[in-house]
Design a protein around this motif. Structure first.
Motif, PDB file in Angstrom:
ATOM      1  N   GLU A   1      58.333  40.839 102.273  1.00  0.00           N
ATOM      2  CA  GLU A   1      58.378  39.893 101.174  1.00  0.00           C
ATOM      3  C   GLU A   1      59.831  39.641 100.755  1.00  0.00           C
ATOM      4  O   GLU A   1      60.236  38.506 100.530  1.00  0.00           O
ATOM      5  CB  GLU A   1      57.569  40.446 100.002  1.00  0.00           C
TER       6      GLU A   1
ATOM      7  N   ALA B   1      53.922  33.858 102.839  1.00  0.00           N
ATOM      8  CA  ALA B   1      52.845  34.463 102.069  1.00  0.00           C
ATOM      9  C   ALA B   1      51.813  35.117 102.982  1.00  0.00           C
ATOM     10  O   ALA B   1      51.122  36.047 102.591  1.00  0.00           O
ATOM     11  CB  ALA B   1      52.169  33.407 101.196  1.00  0.00           C
TER      12      ALA B   1
ATOM     13  N   GLN C   1      58.622  34.528  89.617  1.00  0.00           N
ATOM     14  CA  GLN C   1      57.329  35.198  89.578  1.00  0.00           C
ATOM     15  C   GLN C   1      56.679  35.210  90.954  1.00  0.00           C
ATOM     16  O   GLN C   1      56.822  34.281  91.720  1.00  0.00           O
ATOM     17  CB  GLN C   1      56.389  34.427  88.631  1.00  0.00           C
ATOM     18  N   SER C   2      55.924  36.279  91.228  1.00  0.00           N
ATOM     19  CA  SER C   2      55.187  36.293  92.488  1.00  0.00           C
ATOM     20  C   SER C   2      53.940  35.429  92.307  1.00  0.00           C
ATOM     21  O   SER C   2      53.547  35.099  91.193  1.00  0.00           O
ATOM     22  CB  SER C   2      54.792  37.713  92.855  1.00  0.00           C
TER      23      SER C   2
ATOM     24  N   ALA D   1      50.377  29.283  97.563  1.00  0.00           N
ATOM     25  CA  ALA D   1      51.812  29.564  97.450  1.00  0.00           C
ATOM     26  C   ALA D   1      52.609  28.274  97.459  1.00  0.00           C
ATOM     27  O   ALA D   1      53.537  28.085  96.663  1.00  0.00           O
ATOM     28  CB  ALA D   1      52.243  30.482  98.603  1.00  0.00           C
TER      29      ALA D   1
ATOM     30  N   GLU E   1      51.321  37.091  90.106  1.00  0.00           N
ATOM     31  CA  GLU E   1      51.612  37.020  88.675  1.00  0.00           C
ATOM     32  C   GLU E   1      51.266  35.646  88.101  1.00  0.00           C
ATOM     33  O   GLU E   1      50.753  35.527  87.000  1.00  0.00           O
ATOM     34  CB  GLU E   1      53.099  37.336  88.434  1.00  0.00           C
TER      35      GLU E   1
ATOM     36  N   ASP F   1      56.473  45.107 101.222  1.00  0.00           N
ATOM     37  CA  ASP F   1      57.533  44.760 100.274  1.00  0.00           C
ATOM     38  C   ASP F   1      58.787  44.309 101.011  1.00  0.00           C
ATOM     39  O   ASP F   1      59.470  43.373 100.612  1.00  0.00           O
ATOM     40  CB  ASP F   1      57.871  45.971  99.389  1.00  0.00           C
TER      41      ASP F   1
ATOM     42  N   GLY G   1      62.157  36.132 100.790  1.00  0.00           N
ATOM     43  CA  GLY G   1      62.940  35.672  99.641  1.00  0.00           C
ATOM     44  C   GLY G   1      64.391  35.441 100.005  1.00  0.00           C
ATOM     45  O   GLY G   1      64.986  34.434  99.633  1.00  0.00           O
TER      46      GLY G   1
END
Lengths: 623, 88
Positions: free
Chosen positions: A255, A288, A550-551, A534, A554, A252, A259
């Motif tokens: 990730e 990714a 959204q990931s 991605a 998702e 996390d 971002g």
């Protein structure tokens, strides 16, 4: 002495602690483990004598004699005799002996000393020998062998200075005898060699107490016909659950960092071609994949621990009976388990398998072991489509269970393929299985961390090169030509059109346009499938704030059926999508025949497996 | 009284009486000798196979532990070792 830097080769039996000694002398970055045959690559490094004169060291594969029984032992012989292409004959030898195993290790030592090169014997792992109740006399040993003997404890860096000094002296005072002189003497038969070795070992042993008992006690449980097997299964199960359970928080974090970097680039660069390339291509694609670094490191940590502790050979022992049924041997278990991390080192480790057909079969099924490059693909799809809950009210996660099932499918598939290959293209005598079992050892944290750092580096370098490059190329193919208003950019682009062609072939097995698009660049490496999706999704979402938030998981949830997702997973159990594996297979089998065969049969299996999975799932109403 | 090593009971030291070198390949024979398995040597069978089969066989040879297959063990004839060495 000439001005040239002297080359010194480290030679010895498997499990003599050669690699540790090499590390201690050179500080080189390389893997240490204690099952026979780990040192299959040429390993070279530098060290220097006390006065600063440099020397070059090579670490040779562990062997039992100068008569090779496997390809890696042949390398050892050829280097020592100066027959190896591209390698000059060493100027001196360091013969590494396990102090606790003299009667056996002295045989090879005697053979090596008889060659007439300047030689020094390193009496290694003396601390463990003492722990086992052995008292040795290095001076007596030196007198019997006629060369200097230096006691060393490589993992504690003891005896290194003395070893280098003895080596320096040996090069000065023991001139290399001519080739003819060494070869002129008839080699003693191996039986008389063994008798001599045993006599010398007896002479150099001052006191001896009975063998180590606690290794015996551990083995009584670990090698128990039933309990031992359950322990092995449990270990593997824990390993795969841990990959999921422990990797969450650091993943996390990574990730989030990606971002933040994307936001930062968007803020720093005005809207243009370069910004899109960086945000949608590089950061979305590479990011990714990098997110899976924690999972890969956890997997490697387990494998390194199993190797370093000495358990790996026990696992090979337990698996041999099963592997013999499909025509393989327990020897193959070590390369195959390494292939769970990556098939490339796994295929290289098959050099320790003596039987040619056994080795070929092991190479051909190695890509069926679920390598770490598949983890990003599995992790993405499982997280998106498999609910995150326990099974039947327990703490065993359903997601981890599915992952375990995917690993298991690869293994079962590999065993069936091996069974078929050994009766057809790789027909031959039943493979043998002869192996030395190392004693248990406490893994050294420094070595583990070094190993993990190497893996992390290799993975990140791949992400930075192959993956970055293919993602950028894909981004370009996806971004041009520009679609007119109202049409989907992804569909309109060059890549979209190629994918539409491929889609015709893969449609019957439930694959959609997304997947067809991802499969092409994934030929370079499997994890590129994730970065490709991605990138395509980032372009698709261009400007749409909600979609960007959204990931990837998702977004896929909204577009794929469960049947399609499962078929996609089944495909990757078998598909040979890795250029490095194909290249290493070509190198190790000396030609294109076997890599082509491998790619062909794996694609056929992948297509069939994905198809069967899809049709079954649709029949159960998951389409 | 000799028996074959592949049938020898676990945990009991035995002495190698005879090895049928002709029944095995040169490579096999040499590797056995490299493991220290030859006539006159004492070995202790320690572990045999898993739930799947009676193969392979783990032996203690001096301070070394080695693994061989039952097929090779069947080429090795063993006899009882001296009594004082049998305590384990």
């Amino acid at each position: 002495m000439t001005g040239a830097i002297p080359t010194i080769a480290l030679v010895g039996n498997p499990n003599a602690g050669k690699s540790s000694l090499f590390n201690a002398l050179t500080g080189a970055r390389q893997k240490i483990a204690n099952y026979p045959g780990v040192t299959v690559e040429r390993k070279a490094g530098h060290a220097s004598f006390a006065d600063g004169r440099p020397i070059s060291l090579i670490d040779l594969p562990g062997s039992y004699s100068l008569t090779p029984a496997s390809p890696d032992e042949a390398v050892t012989r050829d280097v020592i005799l100066g027959r190896q292409d591209g390698e000059k004959r060493p100027d001196a030898l360091v013969v590494v002996l396990d102090a606790a195993n003299l009667d056996n290790h002295l045989c090879f030592a005697l053979e090596l000393i008889a060659l007439g090169l300047p030689t020094v014997v390193a009496l290694n792992m003396l601390d463990l020998a003492t722990r086992d109740g052995l008292t040795l006399d290095p001076e007596r040993l030196s007198k019997e062998l006629g060369v200097p003997v230096v006691p060393t404890v490589a993992v504690r860096k003891r005896g290194l200075a003395e070893l280098l000094a003895a080596l320096d002296g040996a090069i000065r005072t023991q001139p290399a005898r001519t080739e003819a002189g060494a070869a002129g003497k008839a080699a003693p038969s191996d039986t008389s060699l063994h008798q001599r070795a045993r006599a010398i070992a007896r002479a150099a042993t001052l006191a001896e107490t009975p063998v180590r008992r606690w290794t015996q006690r551990v083995d009584a449980v670990v090698l128990h016909p039933v309990a031992g097997f359950l322990i092995l299964l449990a270990l593997m199960f824990v390993m795969f659950q841990a990959v999921y359970a422990w990797a969450g928080p650091p993943a996390d974090l990574l990730e989030g960092a990606v971002g933040v970097m994307q936001q930062w680039v968007i803020a720093a660069i005005p809207e243009n071609f370069l910004r899109d390339l960086v945000v949608e291509g590089l950061l979305a694609g590479v990011g990714a994949v990098v997110v899976f670094l924690p999972q890969i490191l956890i997997l490697f940590l387990f494998i390194l621990l199993l190797e370093a502790s000495g358990y790996m050979t026990r696992a090979a022992f337990l698996m041999d009976g099963l592997m013999a049924k499909v025509g393989l041997s327990g020897r193959g278990f070590i390369p195959l388990l390494s292939s769970f991390a990556c098939a490339v080192p796994g295929i290289m480790a098959t050099r320790a398998i003596p039987d040619a057909k056994d080795r070929l079969t092991t190479i051909l099924i190695a890509p069926l072991m679920t390598c770490s490059a598949r983890l990003p693909v599995y992790a993405l799809i499982i997280a998106a489509f498999i609910p995150d809950r326990g099974v039947g009210g327990t703490n065993i996660g359903l997601q981890g269970l599915v992952l375990f099932g995917l690993y298991l499918s690869g293994i079962v598939g590999a065993l069936l393929v091996a069974f078929a290959l050994r009766r057809t293209v790789a027909k031959g005598d039943a493979a043998g299985f002869m192996m030395e079992m190392p004693r248990y050892q406490m893994p050294q944290w420094r070595d583990l961390l070094l190993g993990l750092w190497q893996r992390a580096w290799i993975f990140l370098r791949r992400a930075g090169t192959i993956i970055a490059m293919t993602t950028v190329i894909l981004w370009l193919l996806l971004s041009f030509p520009k679609a007119p208003i109202g049409e989907s950019q992804v569909e309109y682009s060059v890549a979209g059109r190629i994918a539409s062609g491929l889609e015709v072939i893969v449609k019957p097995i439930g694959f959609n346009h997304d997947i067809a698009l991802a499969l092409i660049p994934a030929m370079a490496a499997r994890e590129v499938a994730v970065s490709a999706m991605a990138t395509a999704n980032a372009i698709d979402a261009d400007g749409d704030e909600d979609a960007m938030a959204q990931s990837l998981g998702e977004r896929l949830q909204g577009k794929w059926s469960i049947a399609t997702a499962l078929a996609f997973l089944a495909w990757f159990v078998f598909a040979p999508q890795c250029i490095s594996t194909i290249a290493i297979t070509r190198r190790e089998t000396n030609g294109w025949k076997w890599p082509m065969f491998m790619v062909g049969y794996l694609f056929l299996l992948a297509y069939a497996a994905a198809g069967i999975t899809y049709w079954t799932a649709v029949a159960f109403g998951l389409g | 009284m000799t028996a074959l090593l592949d049938k020898a009971p676990l945990g009991v030291a035995v002495r190698i009486a005879r090895i049928d070198w002709n029944a095995m390949t040169d490579d096999e024979g040499r590797r056995l000798r490299e493991f220290g398995l030859m006539e006159g040597v004492e070995v202790t069978p320690l572990h045999r196979g898993s739930i799947f089969s009676r193969d392979p066989l783990a032996l203690a040879v001096g301070r070394m532990r080695v693994i061989i297959r039952a097929r090779q063990a069947a080429m090795i004839a063993v006899e009882a070792a001296e009594a004082e060495r049998q305590s384990a």
